[in-house]
Design an enzyme around this catalytic site. Structure first.
Site, mmCIF file in Angstrom:
data_model
loop_
_atom_site.group_PDB
_atom_site.id
_atom_site.type_symbol
_atom_site.label_atom_id
_atom_site.label_comp_id
_atom_site.label_asym_id
_atom_site.label_seq_id
_atom_site.Cartn_x
_atom_site.Cartn_y
_atom_site.Cartn_z
ATOM 1 N N SER A 67 0.854 -1.186 0.000
ATOM 2 C CA SER A 67 0.000 0.000 0.000
ATOM 3 C C SER A 67 0.889 1.235 0.000
ATOM 4 O O SER A 67 2.117 1.127 0.058
ATOM 5 C CB SER A 67 -0.912 0.003 1.224
ATOM 6 O OG SER A 67 -0.158 0.384 2.358
ATOM 7 N N LYS A 68 0.227 2.381 -0.026
ATOM 8 C CA LYS A 68 0.967 3.643 -0.141
ATOM 9 C C LYS A 68 1.987 3.830 0.969
ATOM 10 O O LYS A 68 2.991 4.507 0.775
ATOM 11 C CB LYS A 68 -0.015 4.815 -0.119
ATOM 12 C CG LYS A 68 -0.555 5.119 -1.496
ATOM 13 C CD LYS A 68 -0.956 6.578 -1.600
ATOM 14 C CE LYS A 68 -1.526 6.836 -2.983
ATOM 15 N NZ LYS A 68 -2.842 7.437 -2.944
ATOM 16 N N ARG A 69 1.705 3.246 2.142
ATOM 17 C CA ARG A 69 2.675 3.502 3.202
ATOM 18 C C ARG A 69 4.019 2.831 2.924
ATOM 19 O O ARG A 69 5.011 3.107 3.585
ATOM 20 C CB ARG A 69 2.104 3.160 4.573
ATOM 21 C CG ARG A 69 1.945 1.754 4.863
ATOM 22 C CD ARG A 69 0.990 1.461 5.996
ATOM 23 N NE ARG A 69 0.475 0.145 5.739
ATOM 24 C CZ ARG A 69 1.197 -0.951 5.881
ATOM 25 N NH1 ARG A 69 2.430 -0.869 6.325
ATOM 26 N NH2 ARG A 69 0.706 -2.123 5.559
ATOM 27 N N GLY A 72 5.544 3.467 0.246
ATOM 28 C CA GLY A 72 6.181 4.347 -0.734
ATOM 29 C C GLY A 72 5.403 4.289 -2.033
ATOM 30 O O GLY A 72 4.206 4.000 -2.035
#
Ligand code: GLU
Length: 477
Positions: A251-253, A255
């Protein structure tokens, strides 16, 4: 029969690596089999789909080099390829299922369903639809209709076990008691994903459905729909999830995850292609393989069963490799937009002359900005560079300027000879002697090779920068 497979995204944002890899596996499979790769836009959820994301998606696929034989912009006999343009087809199929008593109207409201689900859970039973509207009498139905209750259409599964023979996961049997009667058409006349995708896979003649593992549970239900259509289902292949380095779903966390972001960071499409192709599949020992070779070796049944971990560092390593492989003209053309984005007013000829010296040092195209800026702009030495300059003192830089002023042929070998003499005469190490020169002329302690940088910069600007740094540095104590 020739192979037909598809990528069927619901475009609600940017294309993420998970979707991109699904598309890529489909594409490689189709190209390997000399079949057709179809793009189908599953855009029935008006609350999530935007026109912009449809365009972004197509652009991202094109950029990766995944061309589609049929689909939006490409046409094809099985179109239209956007589900919102096919609503009539789903409604006809739904009406047919209902006429044949394979589906029935369900009047349960969302509130009622939620309540019953809760009650079932409280009793420790699985929260499945209890089938109550399947058993309505004609009178009860008429009463609901008279009340004006909206009706969804539910498919009657018949309680049969369904065995999926997945190309990646092998065989799995779903007990009929686990497969609830499911909604195929909402009361507003919009089909559910389960129906729309199955109808399209059928009507569009898909022989293979390669998709994310998150959709595995849909497969028995869609196979039952195929049976209701009187057709054989396609072969299914469910590709395991992609996880981050911490083994959690990507996921976005973690990067960057969108294809668009990798593009903006200066990842080459050929590198991302190669990297994604090997995410969960391995053709052997080699890791750098050209597209044609990946296609030649691709085997969907050899895709791993366990989640694949996304490793951004490996992607950058691969990208560095592809950057070094590019001919200088091509690398120049690819670097130019990044220089422009960095606000650098660069010209092709200078960049072309400079790229051979930076390609070994770049992992992304974007890094060219920092490496080449000194050639196009006056530089102010950064903090580290200033320290190095201060430590060397003005006399050293003045001496370097004086010696360089005497160079006859302004070429790297000659520049190197002169600066080597300077170093040898000074009793300093090479690093001690040359780093201050680099800091003064490039403004940084990290740059393309020093002598080539000085050649590219030209005599006038080199001497000027050395003089300026000598003037600015504090007097020796
Ligand atoms: N539209 C679905 C999604 O984006 C995929 C459909 C399919 O591959 O069956 O998750």
């Amino acid at each position: 029969m020739s192979v037909r497979c598809r990528f069927a995204p619901a475009p609600s944002g940017q294309l993420h690596v998970g979707g991109a890899r699904t598309a890529l596996f489909n594409w490689m499979f189709a190209r390997h089999q000399e079949g057709a790769f179809i793009l189908r836009v599953e855009d029935t959820d008006a609350s999530r789909v935007t026109e912009e994301s449809v365009d972004q998606l197509k652009e991202a696929l094109r950029w990766l080099g995944l061309d589609w034989d049929e689909g939006p912009d490409a046409g094809g006999d099985a179109g239209p390829y956007r589900q919102t343009e096919r609503l009539e087809v789903y409604r006809e199929v739904a009406a047919d299922l209902r006429n044949r008593d394979l589906a029935y109207p369900c009047y349960c409201t969302p509130e009622e369903l939620a309540e019953r689900r809760k009650a079932a859970e409280a009793r420790g039973e699985p929260p499945r639809y209890d089938g109550r509207c399947r058993r309505l009498t004609d009178e009860e139905r008429a009463a609901f209709e008279a009340e004006g209750r909206p009706a969804a259409l539910r498919f009657a599964t018949g309680g049969k076990d369904v065995t999926v023979n997945d190309l990646i996961r092998g065989e799995a049997t779903f007990p009929g008691s686990d497969i609830e009667d499911f909604i195929v058409m909402r009361s507003n006349g919009v089909p559910t994903y389960l129906l729309a995708a199955a109808v399209d896979d059928h009507r569009m003649g898909m022989t293979h459905v390669i998709r994310g593992e998150d959709l595995f549970a849909s497969t028995p239900r869609q196979m039952l729909l195929f049976e209701a259509f009187g057709a054989n289902p396609p072969r299914y292949a469910h590709v395991p999830l992609i996880v981050g380095p911490d083994r959690q779903p990507l996921s976005k966390r973690h990067g960057a995850v969108a294809v668009e972001t990798f593009r903006e960071e200066g990842i080459l499409p050929e590198a991302l292609f190669n990297y994604l192709a090997l995410l969960g599949w391995s053709p052997g020992e080699e890791e750098i393989l050209p597209r044609e070779e990946l296609i030649r070796r691709f085997d969907i049944s050899a895709v791993q069963h366990h989640p694949a971990a996304f490793d951004p560092q490996k992607l950058e390593w691969m990208n560095g490799h592809y950057i070094r492989e590019l001919p200088d003209e091509e690398l120049t053309a690819r670097v130019m937009p990044f220089l422009r984005d960095a606000g650098i007013d660069a010209d092709d000829a200078t960049v072309l002359a400079a790229v051979p010296f930076i390609k070994e040092r770049m992992k992304t195209l974007r890094e060219a900005g920092d490496l080449l800026r000194f050639l196009f702009e006056d530089v102010t030495p950064d903090q580290r560079a200033s320290k190095v300059i201060a430590k060397a003192g003005p006399a050293h830089l003045k001496e370097a300027a004086a010696r360089l002023a005497e160079v006859e042929e302004w070429r790297a070998p000659e520049i190197e000879r002169v600066l080597t003499e300077l170093q040898e005469g000074s009793g300093l190490s090479r690093r001690e002697a040359w780093q201050p020169v680099r800091a003064a002329v490039t403004g940084s302690t990290v740059s393309p090779p020093l002598f080539e940088s000085i050649e590219l910069l030209g005599r006038e600007r080199t001497l000027e920068r050395l003089d300026r740094s000598a003037g600015n540095s504090p007097p020796e104590s």
